[in-house]
Design a protein around this motif. Structure first.
Motif, PDB file in Angstrom:
ATOM      1  N   THR A   7      29.638  49.527  45.938  1.00 48.45           N
ATOM      2  CA  THR A   7      30.640  49.836  44.690  1.00 48.45           C
ATOM      3  C   THR A   7      31.506  51.296  44.948  1.00 48.45           C
ATOM      4  OG1 THR A   7      30.330  50.384  42.259  1.00 48.45           O
ATOM      5  CG2 THR A   7      28.709  51.345  43.680  1.00 48.45           C
ATOM      6  N   THR A  15      37.244  48.401  48.677  1.00 50.59           N
ATOM      7  CA  THR A  15      37.726  47.151  49.136  1.00 50.59           C
ATOM      8  C   THR A  15      37.977  47.086  50.620  1.00 50.59           C
ATOM      9  OG1 THR A  15      38.633  46.323  46.946  1.00 50.59           O
ATOM     10  CG2 THR A  15      39.678  45.225  49.151  1.00 50.59           C
ATOM     11  N   ASN A  30      33.195  39.187  46.073  1.00 55.99           N
ATOM     12  CA  ASN A  30      34.136  39.901  45.325  1.00 55.99           C
ATOM     13  C   ASN A  30      33.998  39.608  43.703  1.00 55.99           C
ATOM     14  OD1 ASN A  30      36.400  40.984  43.571  1.00 55.99           O
ATOM     15  ND2 ASN A  30      37.179  41.840  45.588  1.00 55.99           N
ATOM     16  N   CYS A  31      32.854  40.388  43.020  1.00 56.26           N
ATOM     17  CA  CYS A  31      32.664  40.254  41.594  1.00 56.26           C
ATOM     18  C   CYS A  31      34.201  39.993  40.833  1.00 56.26           C
ATOM     19  CB  CYS A  31      31.829  41.281  41.031  1.00 56.26           C
ATOM     20  SG  CYS A  31      30.315  41.016  41.860  1.00 56.26           S
ATOM     21  N   ASP A  32      34.829  40.894  40.828  1.00 58.99           N
ATOM     22  CA  ASP A  32      36.266  41.070  40.106  1.00 58.99           C
ATOM     23  C   ASP A  32      36.913  39.736  40.217  1.00 58.99           C
ATOM     24  OD1 ASP A  32      35.542  43.449  38.971  1.00 58.99           O
ATOM     25  OD2 ASP A  32      36.914  44.365  40.184  1.00 58.99           O
ATOM     26  N   GLU A  33      37.101  39.180  41.652  1.00 55.60           N
ATOM     27  CA  GLU A  33      38.030  37.941  41.723  1.00 55.60           C
ATOM     28  C   GLU A  33      37.185  36.876  41.033  1.00 55.60           C
ATOM     29  OE1 GLU A  33      38.642  37.670  45.819  1.00 55.60           O
ATOM     30  OE2 GLU A  33      40.195  39.319  45.794  1.00 55.60           O
ATOM     31  N   LYS A  36      37.368  36.464  37.555  1.00 51.14           N
ATOM     32  CA  LYS A  36      38.505  35.860  36.906  1.00 51.14           C
ATOM     33  C   LYS A  36      38.453  34.397  37.073  1.00 51.14           C
ATOM     34  CE  LYS A  36      40.979  40.162  38.178  1.00 51.14           C
ATOM     35  NZ  LYS A  36      41.845  40.434  39.203  1.00 51.14           N
ATOM     36  N   ASN A  83      31.662  41.219  28.349  1.00 47.28           N
ATOM     37  CA  ASN A  83      30.730  41.467  29.454  1.00 47.28           C
ATOM     38  C   ASN A  83      29.326  40.846  29.325  1.00 47.28           C
ATOM     39  OD1 ASN A  83      32.676  42.921  30.750  1.00 47.28           O
ATOM     40  ND2 ASN A  83      31.789  44.985  30.144  1.00 47.28           N
ATOM     41  N   HIS A  87      29.142  38.562  32.666  1.00 50.44           N
ATOM     42  CA  HIS A  87      28.271  39.082  33.680  1.00 50.44           C
ATOM     43  C   HIS A  87      27.111  38.317  33.988  1.00 50.44           C
ATOM     44  CE1 HIS A  87      29.822  43.425  33.245  1.00 50.44           C
ATOM     45  NE2 HIS A  87      30.659  42.654  33.916  1.00 50.44           N
ATOM     46  N   CYS A 110      31.419  45.287  43.804  1.00 49.18           N
ATOM     47  CA  CYS A 110      31.386  45.335  42.382  1.00 49.18           C
ATOM     48  C   CYS A 110      31.670  46.784  41.944  1.00 49.18           C
ATOM     49  CB  CYS A 110      30.008  44.972  42.002  1.00 49.18           C
ATOM     50  SG  CYS A 110      29.756  44.692  40.039  1.00 49.18           S
ATOM     51  N   GLN A 157      34.838  54.619  33.636  1.00 49.26           N
ATOM     52  CA  GLN A 157      33.601  54.388  34.910  1.00 49.26           C
ATOM     53  C   GLN A 157      32.609  55.258  34.708  1.00 49.26           C
ATOM     54  OE1 GLN A 157      35.657  53.520  38.418  1.00 49.26           O
ATOM     55  NE2 GLN A 157      36.145  51.251  38.094  1.00 49.26           N
TER      56      GLN A 157
END
Length: 196
Positions: A7, A15, A30-33, A36, A83, A87, A110, A157
């Protein structure tokens, strides 16, 4: 298998650290990818989002990102509601993915590792950090955004000091400190801890 969570705040370079891990043969989720992807592919998420936003949640079988963004930014509770749907599905998808990997170490990238409770899905956590001015510089260049926009996103954040306190390991990505050396040190510690 050892699962590690990576993180870091916006512009910290998490990244890039994950790219260095991939070069070492460590698979990275990759949690973001994946979130999506799942917001389009998961029947459960689709049903729940349509329940909140109606049929316009998806246009031509594609997630209506503008509508989602509008919904999230009109009320602080709306982001938590989205979320709460997304999540748990991402969490299960990561655990399924990790179980399929043929590697002694796997990683999860993440941004909201602690905020989402995903630290419970890994054995160790790593926070990537950098000086604030450098993070702002990186993020404004990468996202073609203003300093004010980046600062607003950072404010949403977890505080960087709190992330460092909660993480098992930290990597300083200030452009001068040796990243490879830091990664090797952490991986050696993980190997010693989890292979005995």
């Amino acid at each position: 298998m050892t699962r590690i969570g990576i993180t870091g705040g916006i512009g910290s370079g998490k990244t890039y650290i994950c790219q260095l891990l991939k070069q070492r043969g460590i698979p990275v989720y990759n949690c973001d990818e994946e979130a999506k992807r799942l917001m389009t592919d998961s029947p459960f998420i689709r049903r729940e989002l349509c329940g909140i936003l109606g049929d316009k949640a998806y246009l031509n079988n594609t997630l209506n990102k503008n509508l989602i963004a509008q919904y999230i930014f009109t009320d602080n509770n709306h982001a938590a509601r989205i979320n709460a749907i997304v999540h748990p599905v991402v969490r299960q998808d990561f655990l399924r993915w990790a179980a399929l990997q043929d590697s002694p170490i796997v990683a999860q990238e993440c941004a909201l590792l602690f905020e989402s409770g995903f630290q419970d899905t890994v054995d160790a956590t790593i926070d990537v950090f950098a000086p604030l001015s450098l993070r702002i510089q990186r993020a404004t260049q990468r996202d073609h955004a203003t300093t004010e926009q980046i600062l607003a996103r950072m404010a949403q954040q977890m505080d960087e000091e709190e992330k460092q306190q909660r993480a098992d390991y930290c990597i300083l990505n200030d452009g001068t400190t040796d990243l490879e050396e830091q990664i090797d040190h952490i991986l050696n510690q993980l190997n010693n801890k989890y292979t005995k």
